[in-house]
Design an enzyme around this catalytic site. Structure first.
Site, PDB file in Angstrom:
ATOM      1  N   CYS A 106      44.235  48.423  41.861  1.00 44.33           N
ATOM      2  CA  CYS A 106      44.910  49.082  42.988  1.00 44.33           C
ATOM      3  C   CYS A 106      45.661  50.361  42.602  1.00 44.33           C
ATOM      4  CB  CYS A 106      45.848  48.131  43.705  1.00 44.33           C
ATOM      5  SG  CYS A 106      45.665  46.412  43.275  1.00 44.33           S
ATOM      6  N   ARG A 127      43.785  40.081  32.077  1.00 45.01           N
ATOM      7  CA  ARG A 127      45.045  39.368  32.268  1.00 45.01           C
ATOM      8  C   ARG A 127      45.171  38.310  31.185  1.00 45.01           C
ATOM      9  NH1 ARG A 127      44.624  38.691  38.809  1.00 45.01           N
ATOM     10  NH2 ARG A 127      44.271  40.910  39.195  1.00 45.01           N
ATOM     11  N   GLN A 145      36.354  42.414  39.146  1.00 46.87           N
ATOM     12  CA  GLN A 145      36.567  42.140  40.566  1.00 46.87           C
ATOM     13  C   GLN A 145      35.606  42.971  41.397  1.00 46.87           C
ATOM     14  OE1 GLN A 145      40.781  43.306  40.683  1.00 46.87           O
ATOM     15  NE2 GLN A 145      41.242  41.180  41.156  1.00 46.87           N
ATOM     16  N   ASP A 177      36.133  44.674  43.868  1.00 39.62           N
ATOM     17  CA  ASP A 177      37.369  45.097  44.501  1.00 39.62           C
ATOM     18  C   ASP A 177      37.131  46.233  45.488  1.00 39.62           C
ATOM     19  OD1 ASP A 177      40.043  44.890  44.847  1.00 39.62           O
ATOM     20  OD2 ASP A 177      40.618  45.692  42.881  1.00 39.62           O
ATOM     21  N   HIS A 237      39.780  48.845  48.229  1.00 41.91           N
ATOM     22  CA  HIS A 237      41.042  49.078  48.920  1.00 41.91           C
ATOM     23  C   HIS A 237      40.776  49.937  50.135  1.00 41.91           C
ATOM     24  CE1 HIS A 237      42.293  47.919  44.867  1.00 41.91           C
ATOM     25  NE2 HIS A 237      43.159  47.206  45.560  1.00 41.91           N
ATOM     26  N   LYS A 239      48.103  37.613  54.550  1.00 35.91           N
ATOM     27  CA  LYS A 239      46.733  37.624  54.038  1.00 35.91           C
ATOM     28  C   LYS A 239      45.868  36.557  54.673  1.00 35.91           C
ATOM     29  CE  LYS A 239      47.841  34.741  50.080  1.00 35.91           C
ATOM     30  NZ  LYS A 239      47.576  34.391  48.714  1.00 35.91           N
ATOM     31  N   HIS A 262      43.825  45.104  50.448  1.00 36.26           N
ATOM     32  CA  HIS A 262      43.044  44.720  49.269  1.00 36.26           C
ATOM     33  C   HIS A 262      42.028  43.690  49.736  1.00 36.26           C
ATOM     34  CE1 HIS A 262      46.584  45.788  46.582  1.00 36.26           C
ATOM     35  NE2 HIS A 262      47.216  45.466  47.682  1.00 36.26           N
TER      36      HIS A 262
HETATM   37 ZN   LIG Z   1      44.176  45.572  45.021  1.00 38.85          ZN
END
Ligand SMILES: [Zn+2]
Ligand SMILES: [Zn+2]
Length: 647
Positions: free
Chosen positions: A343, A372, A390, A392, A394, A478, A524
């Site tokens: 992000c 992580r 991910q 991912d 945004h 969420k 996200h």
């Molecule tokens: Zn994010």
């Protein structure tokens, strides 16, 4: 006698309020509602605290009656079964001493000191039989408050050093004993009304466990077991365990050559082998295509970022201490972090130029690898790793676009589920705790708009949802998706998350129609969650029998003897031109063996070629799971293949 005016008001989960005499129990309330409910009540949740269904309620309260269908009902059932196990052990192994006996995720255990008496798998059956014999006696679990002195006296008399050790840490006035049949235990409860609820019992495992987890203490015997209110449910559970073992993605990942781990590379860092990489790339391409259709733009960002980036995003403050430590360079003023999230990088992409309300929504997607630091004990195959990618993206949008964007993401997530065979799914809407608004950032107005946008979007898309108050992140509400796999297990997949925090921290802006500066909302979202976790779930859901379009090897060409190798190789190149992937099995093996191996490796199509096929320019086709499809021309096979891939 209780005076008539001594009534309490009980609020039930459906919001209805009823009056009962003071001192009524959960069981009394259940009986008034229906006999059927009364037969199934295991415990009562009174003002948020689980207690015995037989314990009196003396004040106005909200009451939820817990059955086998409630997680807390199950936990009470299993913990009570630990007492039953202890009772059985005590009658079979005189002098046995007891540590602790909690419920766990599936079942329960009891740590016991068998005084040197041997105990192994062979003893399981006799303990199970004894448990069921005692269960049939329908012994009540009787609660009795004890003074600390009396409790100590009891266990000194009995000679149980572990219970005495536990008692040391307890305050006088808080101690209770529970007795069922001949067995008394130190326990705060709660328990089910009587042992008769337990209809099936199975000891699962036996292991060593140090008292209080300290290796300086004596090693006790930890006996794991599980119980059920119906024999049929236990049978189903045991069958499921067998199936799950066969489908374990770590086992299949190795057998199918998909991924591996190397201690030298490091724990939790998966190595994708060629076949696994093929599978993964196909999945990525599938999603990439769908995302392009949905108006996303792909971006690529580096695997590291300056520490300052994560100070700005807040990740450093929140996770810095417990994660991978900063990377140094020859310049003492420089520090970098492995990226824990994509992000912040995407926020910086947003900031590369001024944005107007007409530019929004801006949808930036990246298959971004993040790192992580998970504790080594937490690592598990591909589902808990230290480096993962991910899927991912945004979405930066105006507050009035949140609902629309949510609907579009829901469409995308459902398209992914449908394409990959997950037909049983539900969603959870996580909202603010209305009692504690102060702990969330963002104005009331923004929250209310976003929360109703999510609720409306989910409703308009016909999603089956549960709403959880207080489950939102501090930075926004969420929507999480849960799928049920072929074995009935639930997995959390894709998340869609509103964020008011990062746009503030990165001071993101757009110029509105009013020519004023405004702050965009950030969403996200990751339909798969991560490639690693998703593939693990996919492996377990399909048992390694992937849909044709995802199969790493879609075909195996099996020449009957080396005489037909040239024909097999030519065939392979022809099929490659049609984007059909696989291999030619050139081993000097009998054809039966080649077919068996291809079956074991879960190759969807086997193409057998011998004298007749080579002469006629044909293939003999076998489809895994369907058997012999007969002889086809190459064009016919390509057609058959493409028909199936399309679906
Ligand atoms: Zn994010
Ligand atoms: Zn207990």
């Amino acid at each position: 006698m209780i005076a008539q005016d001594e009534q309490i008001r009980v609020t039930l989960p459906d919001g209805s309020v009823r009056q009962y005499p003071k001192g009524s129990t959960g069981l009394d309330i259940a009986t008034q509602i229906s006999e059927g409910l009364a037969r199934n009540v295991l415990a009562a949740k009174v003002n948020g605290k689980v207690q015995d269904a037989t314990q009196p309620i003396n004040e106005d309260a909200s009451v939820q009656l817990l059955t086998w269908n409630d997680a807390e009902g199950k936990a009470t059932f299993w913990h009570s079964s630990a007492h039953l196990l202890a009772e059985a052990l005590e009658s079979l192994y005189p002098g046995v001493k007891f540590g602790i006996g909690p419920a766990v995720e599936t079942g329960f255990y009891y740590d016991v000191d068998l005084n040197g008496q041997p105990f192994s798998q062979e003893d399981f059956k006799k303990v199970e039989d004894k448990m069921l014999e005692l269960a049939r006696q329908k012994q009540d679990y009787i609660r009795k408050p004890m003074s600390k002195a009396d409790a100590i006296a009891y266990f000194e008399e009995k000679g149980d050093p572990y219970k005495l050790d536990l008692l040391e840490g307890l305050d006088d006035g808080t101690i209770t004993f529970y007795t069922q049949g001949q067995f008394t235990d130190l326990c705060r409860g709660p328990h089910i009304p009587n042992t008769g609820f337990v209809k099936a019992a199975k000891l699962m495992n036996v292991a060593g466990a140090y008292w209080r987890g300290n290796e300086k203490n004596k090693q006790l015997t930890r006996i794991y077991a599980v119980t059920y209110p119906k024999q049929k449910e236990l049978d189903e559970y045991l069958h499921l365990l067998e199936e799950a073992k066969k489908r374990d993605h770590r086992k299949l990942g190795k057998e199918l050559d998909l991924f591996a781990f190397s201690e030298r590379v490091g724990a939790g860092l998966p190595l994708w082998l060629p076949k696994g990489t093929m599978l993964r790339e196909r999945l990525e391409n599938f999603l990439r295509k769908a995302q392009i259709r949905a108006g996303y733009q792909q971006v690529v960002t580096p695997h590291i970022g300056s520490k300052q980036l994560y100070v700005t995003s807040g990740h450093w403050d929140k996770y810095g201490e417990d994660s991978f430590q900063p990377i140094k360079t020859p310049d003492p003023n420089e520090e970098f972090l492995l990226k824990p999230m994509n992000c912040p990088h995407h926020c910086e992409i947003y900031k590369t130029r001024p944005r107007s309300y007409r530019d929004l929504p801006l949808r930036l997607a990246e298959f971004g690898t993040v790192y992580r630091y998970e504790q080594s004990g937490e690592l598990h195959g591909l589902t808990r790793v230290r480096g993962f990618t991910q899927d991912d993206a945004h979405i930066f949008c105006r507050p009035d676009q949140v609902k629309d964007e949510f609907m579009k993401v829901i469409d995308l997530v459902l398209y992914v589920f449908k394409s990959l065979g997950f037909s049983d799914y539900s969603a959870q809407v996580s909202l603010r705790d209305p009692e504690n608004k102060a702990k969330y950032i963002g104005s009331d107005d923004l929250w209310e708009r976003a929360e109703s946008a999510i609720i409306e979007a989910a409703a308009e898309k016909g999603l089956r949802t549960v709403t959880e108050l207080g489950e939102a992140a501090f930075y926004g509400p969420k929507l999480d998706f849960m799928v049920r796999d072929a074995l009935g297990r639930r997995w959390q997949l894709g998340t869609i998350q509103v964020d008011y925090n990062l746009p503030n921290r990165f001071e993101l802006e757009y110029i509105g129609a009013d020519n004023q500066k405004h702050r965009p909302v950030m969403i996200h979202r990751a339909p798969f969650g991560s490639m690693e976790r998703f593939i693990a779930i996919l492996i377990e859901n399909t048992g390694g029998n992937f849909p044709l379009w995802l199969s790493p090897d879609q075909i195996a060409i099996l020449p009957i003897s080396e005489k037909y190798e040239d024909y097999a190789n030519d065939l392979y190149f022809t099929l490659q031109e049609h984007d059909i992937r696989g291999f030619v099995d050139l081993r000097d093996e009998k054809i039966g063996r080649k077919i068996r191996d291809a079956e074991v490796n879960k190759v969807p199509f086997m193409l057998v070629v011998g004298e007749k096929e080579a002469a006629e320019g044909k293939v003999s086709v076998r489809r895994k799971g369907q058997g012999d499809l007969g002889s086809m021309s190459i064009a016919e096979f390509v057609e058959t293949f493409q028909q199936e891939v399309k679906v």
